[in-house]
Design a protein around this motif. Structure first.
Motif, mmCIF file in Angstrom:
data_model
loop_
_atom_site.group_PDB
_atom_site.id
_atom_site.type_symbol
_atom_site.label_atom_id
_atom_site.label_comp_id
_atom_site.label_asym_id
_atom_site.label_seq_id
_atom_site.Cartn_x
_atom_site.Cartn_y
_atom_site.Cartn_z
ATOM 1 N N SER A 56 0.804 -1.190 0.076
ATOM 2 C CA SER A 56 0.102 0.086 0.086
ATOM 3 C C SER A 56 1.024 1.447 0.019
ATOM 4 O O SER A 56 2.057 1.014 0.669
ATOM 5 C CB SER A 56 -0.966 0.255 1.147
ATOM 6 O OG SER A 56 -1.414 1.275 1.366
ATOM 7 N N ALA A 57 0.572 2.015 -0.751
ATOM 8 C CA ALA A 57 1.045 3.642 -0.792
ATOM 9 C C ALA A 57 0.115 4.512 0.178
ATOM 10 O O ALA A 57 0.480 5.186 0.999
ATOM 11 C CB ALA A 57 1.502 4.215 -1.982
ATOM 12 N N ARG A 58 -0.859 4.641 -0.678
ATOM 13 C CA ARG A 58 -1.951 5.680 -0.164
ATOM 14 C C ARG A 58 -2.722 5.296 1.385
ATOM 15 O O ARG A 58 -2.930 5.891 2.285
ATOM 16 C CB ARG A 58 -3.214 5.776 -1.065
ATOM 17 C CG ARG A 58 -2.783 6.673 -2.448
ATOM 18 C CD ARG A 58 -3.426 6.280 -3.754
ATOM 19 N NE ARG A 58 -2.821 4.966 -3.804
ATOM 20 C CZ ARG A 58 -1.718 4.695 -4.730
ATOM 21 N NH1 ARG A 58 -1.286 5.816 -5.235
ATOM 22 N NH2 ARG A 58 -1.172 3.690 -5.192
ATOM 23 N N THR A 59 -3.201 4.103 1.305
ATOM 24 C CA THR A 59 -3.980 3.664 2.515
ATOM 25 C C THR A 59 -3.006 3.639 3.920
ATOM 26 O O THR A 59 -3.380 4.309 4.762
ATOM 27 C CB THR A 59 -4.388 2.418 2.440
ATOM 28 O OG1 THR A 59 -5.272 2.042 1.310
ATOM 29 C CG2 THR A 59 -5.534 1.824 3.647
ATOM 30 N N ARG A 107 -5.718 -4.603 6.208
ATOM 31 C CA ARG A 107 -5.679 -4.848 4.810
ATOM 32 C C ARG A 107 -5.469 -6.305 4.610
ATOM 33 O O ARG A 107 -4.544 -7.041 4.882
ATOM 34 C CB ARG A 107 -4.780 -4.041 3.890
ATOM 35 C CG ARG A 107 -4.567 -4.427 2.473
ATOM 36 C CD ARG A 107 -3.776 -3.510 1.587
ATOM 37 N NE ARG A 107 -4.674 -2.317 1.482
ATOM 38 C CZ ARG A 107 -4.218 -1.207 0.359
ATOM 39 N NH1 ARG A 107 -3.251 -1.576 -0.452
ATOM 40 N NH2 ARG A 107 -5.107 -0.444 0.520
ATOM 41 N N HIS A 134 -13.599 -1.971 -0.209
ATOM 42 C CA HIS A 134 -12.494 -0.926 0.140
ATOM 43 C C HIS A 134 -13.201 0.372 0.448
ATOM 44 O O HIS A 134 -13.410 1.587 -0.225
ATOM 45 C CB HIS A 134 -11.748 -0.591 -1.323
ATOM 46 C CG HIS A 134 -10.377 -0.062 -1.009
ATOM 47 N ND1 HIS A 134 -9.894 0.274 0.477
ATOM 48 C CD2 HIS A 134 -9.224 0.465 -2.012
ATOM 49 C CE1 HIS A 134 -8.811 1.077 0.319
ATOM 50 N NE2 HIS A 134 -8.313 1.208 -1.158
ATOM 51 N N GLN A 137 -11.666 4.006 0.635
ATOM 52 C CA GLN A 137 -11.370 4.655 -0.583
ATOM 53 C C GLN A 137 -12.745 5.568 -0.904
ATOM 54 O O GLN A 137 -12.356 6.432 -1.510
ATOM 55 C CB GLN A 137 -10.936 3.437 -1.709
ATOM 56 C CG GLN A 137 -10.954 3.993 -3.020
ATOM 57 C CD GLN A 137 -9.782 4.754 -3.318
ATOM 58 O OE1 GLN A 137 -8.628 4.586 -2.890
ATOM 59 N NE2 GLN A 137 -9.902 6.002 -3.711
ATOM 60 N N ASP A 270 -8.738 5.050 -8.365
ATOM 61 C CA ASP A 270 -8.199 5.148 -6.894
ATOM 62 C C ASP A 270 -6.905 4.990 -6.934
ATOM 63 O O ASP A 270 -6.286 5.187 -5.762
ATOM 64 C CB ASP A 270 -8.879 3.943 -6.310
ATOM 65 C CG ASP A 270 -8.803 2.654 -7.226
ATOM 66 O OD1 ASP A 270 -9.109 2.562 -8.281
ATOM 67 O OD2 ASP A 270 -8.451 1.439 -6.631
ATOM 68 N N LEU A 271 -5.947 4.714 -7.966
ATOM 69 C CA LEU A 271 -4.360 4.270 -8.107
ATOM 70 C C LEU A 271 -4.014 3.073 -7.115
ATOM 71 O O LEU A 271 -4.816 2.925 -6.108
ATOM 72 C CB LEU A 271 -3.827 5.701 -7.687
ATOM 73 C CG LEU A 271 -4.246 6.825 -8.522
ATOM 74 C CD1 LEU A 271 -3.354 8.027 -7.468
ATOM 75 C CD2 LEU A 271 -3.796 6.975 -9.819
ATOM 76 N N ARG A 298 -8.016 10.928 0.572
ATOM 77 C CA ARG A 298 -7.844 9.634 1.204
ATOM 78 C C ARG A 298 -7.412 10.153 2.769
ATOM 79 O O ARG A 298 -7.786 9.477 3.696
ATOM 80 C CB ARG A 298 -6.774 8.719 0.927
ATOM 81 C CG ARG A 298 -7.141 7.955 -0.332
ATOM 82 C CD ARG A 298 -8.385 7.078 -0.459
ATOM 83 N NE ARG A 298 -8.320 6.032 0.860
ATOM 84 C CZ ARG A 298 -7.388 4.950 0.841
ATOM 85 N NH1 ARG A 298 -7.149 4.467 -0.348
ATOM 86 N NH2 ARG A 298 -7.322 4.118 1.837
#
Ligand code: CP
Ligand code: NVA
Length: 334
Positions: A56-59, A107, A134, A137, A270-271, A298
């Protein structure tokens, strides 16, 4: 604006249902406050564990920054740290972490694992993505659309182009809950799960939101107010890469498809994006891309979710300026 029902966990976006409106208001306020350098530490001393079975980057980053901004602390637990379900059962991890932290974001590969963790945890559990949903998101996605549609969700239509996956599942439920029409185009073999569509129809009874499913990206996109796409191969689906890439070949969000949407339509993703597959560079990087605002949102969504789960209703009702900072004990639920 705080609902009186206690929200114990966020496993599905439908757990928020009618609370989505107030939550989006909170997220928008938190965004304004942060941009003005006025973030408030409403959760001092709170600890959030992040158990991630997948990358994960964003979450991960948004939750770490969110709890830090709110005065708390994050503990990231990588797949090799916990080896949840292998080194130790999910229930035992839940019991132990509940003695240390105030909330757990998880996750997982399987939705059942997130449900299992929530069953044994005595602190709130947040679904940070699984194979079914998700939800975090979709809170950010709705915030992004709300920012662009001053007149609200009613009368607007979003088009989904691509896989009937976790993100689409949460989107179907989220759109139904806020009254936003949704047209999804997926290949026949990659439809969203029937039980999710059924659950969304129940939510839509209250809001009047319409949901249409087809296999035609053009039909979905025509006249839509926004287009949304996601990867063709989600984490966990890598063994199906070749047949998926064949099945989704016509499901690309590109300039031609965007040209069929409303004149002021924008594009969501969402990327991470697989440029040249589900979306072209010119669209993702172009002036009608909302993907970067969506990624920023986010963070503001994560803060609103953490406050919703960790502040009591009276604390939230007092409003941000009157909140007193205090350390609360984890709830004993069983
Ligand atoms: N959109 C999203 O969840 O990104 P990450 O997988 O990087 O967290
Ligand atoms: N559907 C994608 C979303 C990534 C944020 C996946 O599950 O990999």
């Amino acid at each position: 604006m705080a609902p009186d029902r206690a929200l114990t966990d966020l496993l599905s976006i439908s757990d928020l249902a009618e609370e989505l409106g107030p939550l989006l208001e909170d997220a928008a306020r938190l965004k304004t406050e942060r941009r003005q350098g006025e973030s408030r530490a409403t959760l001092p001393g709170k600890n959030l564990a992040l158990i991630f079975e997948k990358p994960s980057a964003r979450t991960r980053t948004s939750f770490e920054v969110a709890i830090h901004d709110l005065g708390g602390h994050a503990i990231y637990l990588s797949p090799s740290d916990v080896q949840i379900g292998q080194r130790e059962s999910i229930g035992d991890v839940a019991r132990v972490l509940s003695r240390y932290v105030d909330a757990i974001a998880y996750r997982a590969f399987r939705h059942e694992s997130v449900v299992e963790l929530a069953r044994y945890a005595t602190v709130p559990v947040i679904n940070a993505l699984d194979d079914r949903e998700h939800p975090c998101q979709i809170v950010a996605d709705l915030l992004t659309m709300r920012e662009r549609w001053a007149d609200g969700f009613h009368g607007r239509r979003l088009a989904w182009i691509g896989d009937g996956n976790n993100v689409l599942h949460s989107l179907i439920l989220g759109c139904a809950a806020v009254g936003l029409d949704l047209s999804a185009a997926t290949p026949e073999a990659y439809r969203p799960r029937g039980e999710v569509v059924q659950a969304a129809r129940l939510l839509a009874d209250r809001t009047g939101a319409e949901f249409q499913l087809s296999s035609s990206p053009e039909q979905a996109a025509r006249g839509a107010d926004a287009l949304y796409t996601d990867v063709w191969v989600s984490m966990g689906d890598e063994a199906e890469r070749a047949p998926r890439e064949r099945a989704f070949a016509g499901y690309q969000v590109n300039a031609k498809l965007l040209g069929m949407a409303a004149r002021d339509a924008f594009v969501l993703h969402d990327l991470p994006a697989h440029r040249g597959q589900e979306i072209t560079d010119d669209v993702l990087d172009g002036p009608r891309s909302a993907a970067w605002d969506q990624a920023e949102n986010r963070l503001h969504a994560a803060k609103a979710i953490l406050e919703r789960l960790l502040l009591s209703a009276p604390e939230r009702e007092r409003g941000p300026r009157q909140r007193r900072h205090r350390r609360t004990r984890p709830r004993r639920r069983r």
